[in-house]
Design a protein around this motif. Structure first.
Motif, PDB file in Angstrom:
ATOM      1  N   UNK A 150     -29.262 -28.167 -42.588  1.00  0.00           N
ATOM      2  CA  UNK A 150     -28.386 -27.168 -41.976  1.00  0.00           C
ATOM      3  C   UNK A 150     -28.984 -26.569 -40.708  1.00  0.00           C
ATOM      4  N   UNK A 151     -30.242 -26.881 -40.420  1.00  0.00           N
ATOM      5  CA  UNK A 151     -30.899 -26.282 -39.267  1.00  0.00           C
ATOM      6  C   UNK A 151     -31.338 -24.850 -39.505  1.00  0.00           C
ATOM      7  N   UNK A 152     -31.447 -24.446 -40.777  1.00  0.00           N
ATOM      8  CA  UNK A 152     -31.876 -23.086 -41.133  1.00  0.00           C
ATOM      9  C   UNK A 152     -33.391 -23.096 -41.347  1.00  0.00           C
ATOM     10  N   UNK A 153     -34.128 -23.108 -40.246  1.00  0.00           N
ATOM     11  CA  UNK A 153     -35.573 -23.303 -40.336  1.00  0.00           C
ATOM     12  C   UNK A 153     -36.272 -22.125 -40.992  1.00  0.00           C
ATOM     13  N   UNK A 154     -35.779 -20.910 -40.765  1.00  0.00           N
ATOM     14  CA  UNK A 154     -36.369 -19.760 -41.440  1.00  0.00           C
ATOM     15  C   UNK A 154     -36.260 -19.885 -42.945  1.00  0.00           C
ATOM     16  N   UNK A 155     -35.103 -20.334 -43.412  1.00  0.00           N
ATOM     17  CA  UNK A 155     -34.907 -20.542 -44.848  1.00  0.00           C
ATOM     18  C   UNK A 155     -35.808 -21.663 -45.358  1.00  0.00           C
ATOM     19  N   UNK A 156     -35.991 -22.694 -44.553  1.00  0.00           N
ATOM     20  CA  UNK A 156     -36.876 -23.797 -44.932  1.00  0.00           C
ATOM     21  C   UNK A 156     -38.313 -23.303 -45.107  1.00  0.00           C
ATOM     22  N   UNK A 157     -38.769 -22.464 -44.193  1.00  0.00           N
ATOM     23  CA  UNK A 157     -40.126 -21.923 -44.295  1.00  0.00           C
ATOM     24  C   UNK A 157     -40.260 -20.990 -45.494  1.00  0.00           C
ATOM     25  N   UNK A 158     -39.232 -20.184 -45.723  1.00  0.00           N
ATOM     26  CA  UNK A 158     -39.245 -19.262 -46.863  1.00  0.00           C
ATOM     27  C   UNK A 158     -39.332 -20.035 -48.180  1.00  0.00           C
ATOM     28  N   UNK A 159     -38.516 -21.072 -48.314  1.00  0.00           N
ATOM     29  CA  UNK A 159     -38.567 -21.904 -49.518  1.00  0.00           C
ATOM     30  C   UNK A 159     -39.921 -22.596 -49.642  1.00  0.00           C
ATOM     31  N   UNK A 160     -40.503 -22.968 -48.514  1.00  0.00           N
ATOM     32  CA  UNK A 160     -41.811 -23.637 -48.535  1.00  0.00           C
ATOM     33  C   UNK A 160     -42.904 -22.704 -49.048  1.00  0.00           C
ATOM     34  N   UNK A 161     -42.799 -21.415 -48.729  1.00  0.00           N
ATOM     35  CA  UNK A 161     -43.790 -20.454 -49.219  1.00  0.00           C
ATOM     36  C   UNK A 161     -43.706 -20.329 -50.738  1.00  0.00           C
ATOM     37  N   UNK A 162     -42.500 -20.158 -51.258  1.00  0.00           N
ATOM     38  CA  UNK A 162     -42.335 -20.088 -52.712  1.00  0.00           C
ATOM     39  C   UNK A 162     -42.798 -21.386 -53.372  1.00  0.00           C
ATOM     40  N   UNK A 163     -42.500 -22.501 -52.744  1.00  0.00           N
ATOM     41  CA  UNK A 163     -42.896 -23.803 -53.278  1.00  0.00           C
ATOM     42  C   UNK A 163     -44.422 -23.930 -53.316  1.00  0.00           C
ATOM     43  N   UNK A 164     -45.076 -23.530 -52.234  1.00  0.00           N
ATOM     44  CA  UNK A 164     -46.534 -23.593 -52.171  1.00  0.00           C
ATOM     45  C   UNK A 164     -47.165 -22.718 -53.242  1.00  0.00           C
ATOM     46  N   UNK A 165     -46.634 -21.522 -53.397  1.00  0.00           N
ATOM     47  CA  UNK A 165     -47.158 -20.602 -54.408  1.00  0.00           C
ATOM     48  C   UNK A 165     -47.101 -21.247 -55.790  1.00  0.00           C
ATOM     49  N   UNK A 166     -45.987 -21.876 -56.109  1.00  0.00           N
ATOM     50  CA  UNK A 166     -45.836 -22.505 -57.423  1.00  0.00           C
ATOM     51  C   UNK A 166     -46.768 -23.702 -57.576  1.00  0.00           C
ATOM     52  N   UNK A 167     -46.904 -24.507 -56.527  1.00  0.00           N
ATOM     53  CA  UNK A 167     -47.854 -25.619 -56.591  1.00  0.00           C
ATOM     54  C   UNK A 167     -49.260 -25.113 -56.908  1.00  0.00           C
ATOM     55  N   UNK A 168     -49.657 -24.033 -56.252  1.00  0.00           N
ATOM     56  CA  UNK A 168     -51.017 -23.525 -56.427  1.00  0.00           C
ATOM     57  C   UNK A 168     -51.230 -22.934 -57.814  1.00  0.00           C
ATOM     58  N   UNK A 169     -50.194 -22.367 -58.406  1.00  0.00           N
ATOM     59  CA  UNK A 169     -50.343 -21.836 -59.766  1.00  0.00           C
ATOM     60  C   UNK A 169     -50.520 -22.952 -60.784  1.00  0.00           C
ATOM     61  N   UNK A 170     -50.070 -24.139 -60.457  1.00  0.00           N
ATOM     62  CA  UNK A 170     -50.153 -25.265 -61.395  1.00  0.00           C
ATOM     63  C   UNK A 170     -51.263 -26.246 -61.034  1.00  0.00           C
ATOM     64  N   UNK A 171     -52.105 -25.877 -60.082  1.00  0.00           N
ATOM     65  CA  UNK A 171     -53.224 -26.735 -59.717  1.00  0.00           C
ATOM     66  C   UNK A 171     -52.830 -27.984 -58.962  1.00  0.00           C
ATOM     67  N   UNK A 172     -51.620 -28.021 -58.426  1.00  0.00           N
ATOM     68  CA  UNK A 172     -51.174 -29.183 -57.644  1.00  0.00           C
ATOM     69  C   UNK A 172     -51.556 -28.958 -56.173  1.00  0.00           C
TER      70      UNK A 172
END
Length: 546
Positions: free
Chosen positions: A277-299
C-alpha cells in the motif's frame, strides 16, 4: 432515527470496482477488497452511499489516506453529502492513540474540513452534530492545549450517542473517544472498561464491524485487561485483511499476553501489506513489534534480518504522505528502537554502548538510543559514556517539557533515572543505585506504555532484578522478575533472570519451572542460542537426572 435517512452498507466482500478501489493479486488478477461491514445512516444520495460507507470502514481501521480519498470520491458523486467533511476532519486528526501533539499542518487541514462542512451544512441535525463534535478537536488549536480539546470531543460524542441511541456508529465513535481520552496514569482504567463494555455489547450484534474489533483491542491494551481483547484480536485481521493496520493491530494484544509467534505472524502479514500500500510508516511500526517478538523467542537471526532491512524501508519513507495508523513519529521510533532492542535483549553491551543516535523532530526517539548506550556502558564499567548519555537524556527531557509533551518527558525522565541508578552502581554507590532503581521502577509502574511501542527497551523492574542479581541478592531479584512477568508475560530476560535468581537462591523447583518456561517460549530459537538458553537446557537436564 429518521426514516428519510439512507442506511449504507459496505460489505466484507465489496468488489474492488466502482466505489471500492481496485486491488491486485501478485499475479494481476482482480481481488475482492475486504474491509468489514459498516452501516452509517446519511442523507446523501443513494449513488454516493457505497463510497461513503467504504470510507468510514477505512477510517475505522485507521487507513487515513485511503479514507480521505474515499470521502473525496463521495463528494464527487454527491457534492451535497457534506457529512463527508466530518470524515475528512477525523482522518486528518490521525491515530488518536498516538501520544503527543498533532502536527500543526494536519490540524490546519482538519479545521479546514470542518469549516467546509459548516459552510455547506449537512441536511440533518444528526449529521450536524457529528461535525460539531469533530470541530472540538480543532477549536482554537493554536492557543488551546490538546488535552482539553480531546476531552471536549469525548463529551460531545457522549451527548450525540445519548441523543441518538439507535445510532450504533455514534456509540462506537463515543467508545473510541473514551478510550483515547483516558489518563495513562489512571490505574482503575475506568474509561477503558466503559469503552470496552459498549464495544463488546455491539460486537456480539455486529461481528463483522472493523471498528468494534479494532477499538476493543485498543480499549483493553493495558496489562490487566488484555485478555478481554483476545477474541477481537483473533478476528480483526480476518474482518478487514485489506487494511494493513487491521493485520498489525492484533499484535498489541498478543504482545500484552506474551503470544509471541502470533505477534510475529500477524506483523509479517501487516508489514507486507503496508509495503504493497506504500504505507512505510506502518511497515516500520509492524517491523518493530515483529522484532520485539523475535527477540523474546530467541530468534535472533530473524531479528537481525529485520534490522538489516531498515535502511531500505526507511529510504521509501515520506513523512508528508497521509497514510495509515502509524504517524511519522512511529517511523522514527522504530528506526531507533529496533537496533537498541537487538543489542539490549541479547546482552550485546558493546553494541548497545556504541549505538549512534539519529536526530529527528521527536526527542524521545533519540532518547532511546542514549538510554541503550547508558545500559550498555554500565555493563562495561564505562562511567564516562553513562554520564554523557545521562546529559543527553536530560536535554531530551527538557526539550519535551518545553514543547508541552508531558507524557514523553516523563518517559525520558524514567530512562534518565534508570541510567543514573546504573551509574551509581558502576561508581560503587550500591545503596544509592538500589534506591534510585526502585524509585524508577515505581515511577514506570505509575504510567503506561504508548501504543507506538510493544514495550520498554528494558522494563525498569526487570533492570532492578538484574541489578540485585549483580549485587548477589538473588531472592530479592526473583521477586522483581516475578513482578515484571505479571506486567510483561513471557519476556525472555525476565524469565531467564528469574531462572538464574531461583537457582542462585537455592529454589530448585522455581529454577526448573522458569527454565522450562524459557525453553517453551523459545521453541523456535536459534541453536545453540543465547547463553541463557544453554543454561536452561542444563538446568532441565540436571533436574531430570535427579
Amino acid at each position: 432515527m429518521r426514516s428519510s435517512l439512507v442506511v449504507g452498507v459496505v460489505s466484507v466482500f465489496a468488489l474492488a470496482s466502482g466505489a471500492a478501489a481496485a486491488q491486485e493479486h501478485e499475479h494481476g488478477a482482480a481481488a475482492a477488497e475486504k474491509l468489514g461491514t459498516v452501516h452509517f445512516a446519511t442523507s446523501c444520495r443513494a449513488a454516493a452511499q457505497p463510497s461513503f460507507d467504504r470510507a468510514v470502514a477505512l477510517l475505522h481501521s485507521f487507513e487515513f489516506g485511503r479514507a480521505i480519498a474515499g470521502f473525496d470520491a463521495t463528494l464527487k458523486a454527491d457534492p451535497s453529502c457534506t457529512i463527508s467533511y466530518w470524515g475528512i476532519a477525523l482522518s486528518r486528526w490521525g491515530n488518536p492513540f498516538a501520544v503527543g501533539a498533532k502536527p500543526a499542518a494536519a490540524q490546519q487541514q482538519g479545521r479546514a474540513a470542518i469549516e467546509r462542512a459548516k459552510a455547506s451544512p449537512p441536511k440533518t441535525d444528526r449529521e450536524k452534530a457529528y461535525v460539531d463534535a469533530a470541530s472540538k478537536l480543532y477549536a482554537d488549536f493554536e492557543r488551546t492545549p490538546q488535552t482539553p480539546r480531546v476531552i471536549a470531543y469525548r463529551d460531545a460524542m457522549a451527548a450525540l450517542a445519548a441523543r441518538y441511541p439507535d445510532d450504533t456508529e455514534a456509540s462506537i465513535f463515543y467508545a473510541l473517544s473514551l478510550a483515547f481520552a483516558a489518563d495513562p496514569s489512571d490505574k482503575t482504567y475506568v474509561n477503558q472498561k466503559k469503552a470496552g463494555a459498549i464495544l463488546q455489547s455491539l460486537f456480539a450484534k455486529q461481528p463483522d464491524h472493523p471498528g468494534l474489533a479494532h477499538y476493543i483491542i485498543h480499549s483493553y491494551d493495558v496489562p490487566p485487561l488484555a485478555n478481554y481483547a483476545l477474541e477481537a484480536a483473533r478476528r480483526y485481521a480476518k474482518i478487514a485483511p485489506s487494511a494493513p493496520h487491521a493485520l498489525h493491530m492484533p499484535s498489541h494484544t498478543f504482545t500484552r499476553v506474551g503470544y509471541w509467534q502470533e505477534s510475529i505472524d500477524t506483523n509479517i502479514a501487516a508489514a507486507a501489506a503496508a509495503k504493497r500500500e506504500g504505507s512505510t510508516g506502518e511497515e516500520l511500526h509492524a517491523s518493530d513489534y515483529q522484532t520485539y517478538a523475535y527477540l523474546q523467542t530467541g530468534q535472533d537471526r530473524e531479528a537481525l534480518r529485520v534490522r538489516e532491512s531498515l535502511p531500505e524501508i526507511f529510504g521509501r519513507f515520506n513523512a508528508a504522505a497521509a497514510g495509515s495508523a502509524a504517524p511519522p513519529s512511529a517511523a522514527y521510533f522504530a528506526l531507533a528502537a529496533i537496533p537498541a532492542r537487538y543489542a539490549l535483549e541479547r546482552g550485546d553491551w558493546k553494541a548497545a554502548a556504541t549505538l549512534e543516535p539519529r536526530q529527528s523532530a521527536f526527542p524521545y526517539t533519540e532518547a532511546m538510543t542514549y538510554f541503550a548506550r547508558a545500559l550498555g556502558a554500565a555493563r562495561l564499567g564505562d562511567a564516562a559514556t553513562i554520564r554523557a548519555s545521562i546529559d543527553a537524556l536530560l536535554q531530551s527531557r527538557d526539550r519535551l517539557t518545553q514543547a508541552n509533551e508531558t507524557y514523553w518527558a516523563e518517559q525520558v525522565e524514567i530512562q534518565r533515572r534508570g541510567a543514573a541508578a546504573w551509574l551509581a552502581l558502576v561508581e560503587g554507590r550500591k545503596q544509592d543505585a538500589l534506591a534510585e532503581m526502585r524509585a524508577t521502577a515505581e515511577r514506570e509502574d505509575a504510567t503506561e506504555k504508548s501504543a507506538v511501542t510493544p514495550g520498554p527497551l528494558a522494563p525498569a523492574r526487570e533492570l532492578l532484578g538484574e541489578m540485585l542479581l549483580q549485587m548477589n541478592e538473588p531472592a530479592q531479584a526473583l521477586r522483581e522478575f516475578a513482578t515484571t512477568l505479571r506486567k510483561e508475560p513471557n519476556r525472555f530476560r525476565a524469565v531467564a533472570g528469574a531462572a538464574k535468581a531461583a537457582a542462585a537462591s537455592g529454589n530448585r523447583v522455581a529454577a526448573r519451572t522458569f527454565s522450562d518456561q524459557l525453553l517453551k517460549i523459545c521453541a523456535k530459537a536459534d541453536t545453540p542460542g543465547r547463553p541463557e538458553l544453554q543454561l536452561a537446557r542444563q538446568s532441565v537436564t540436571r533436574s531430570g537426572a535427579r
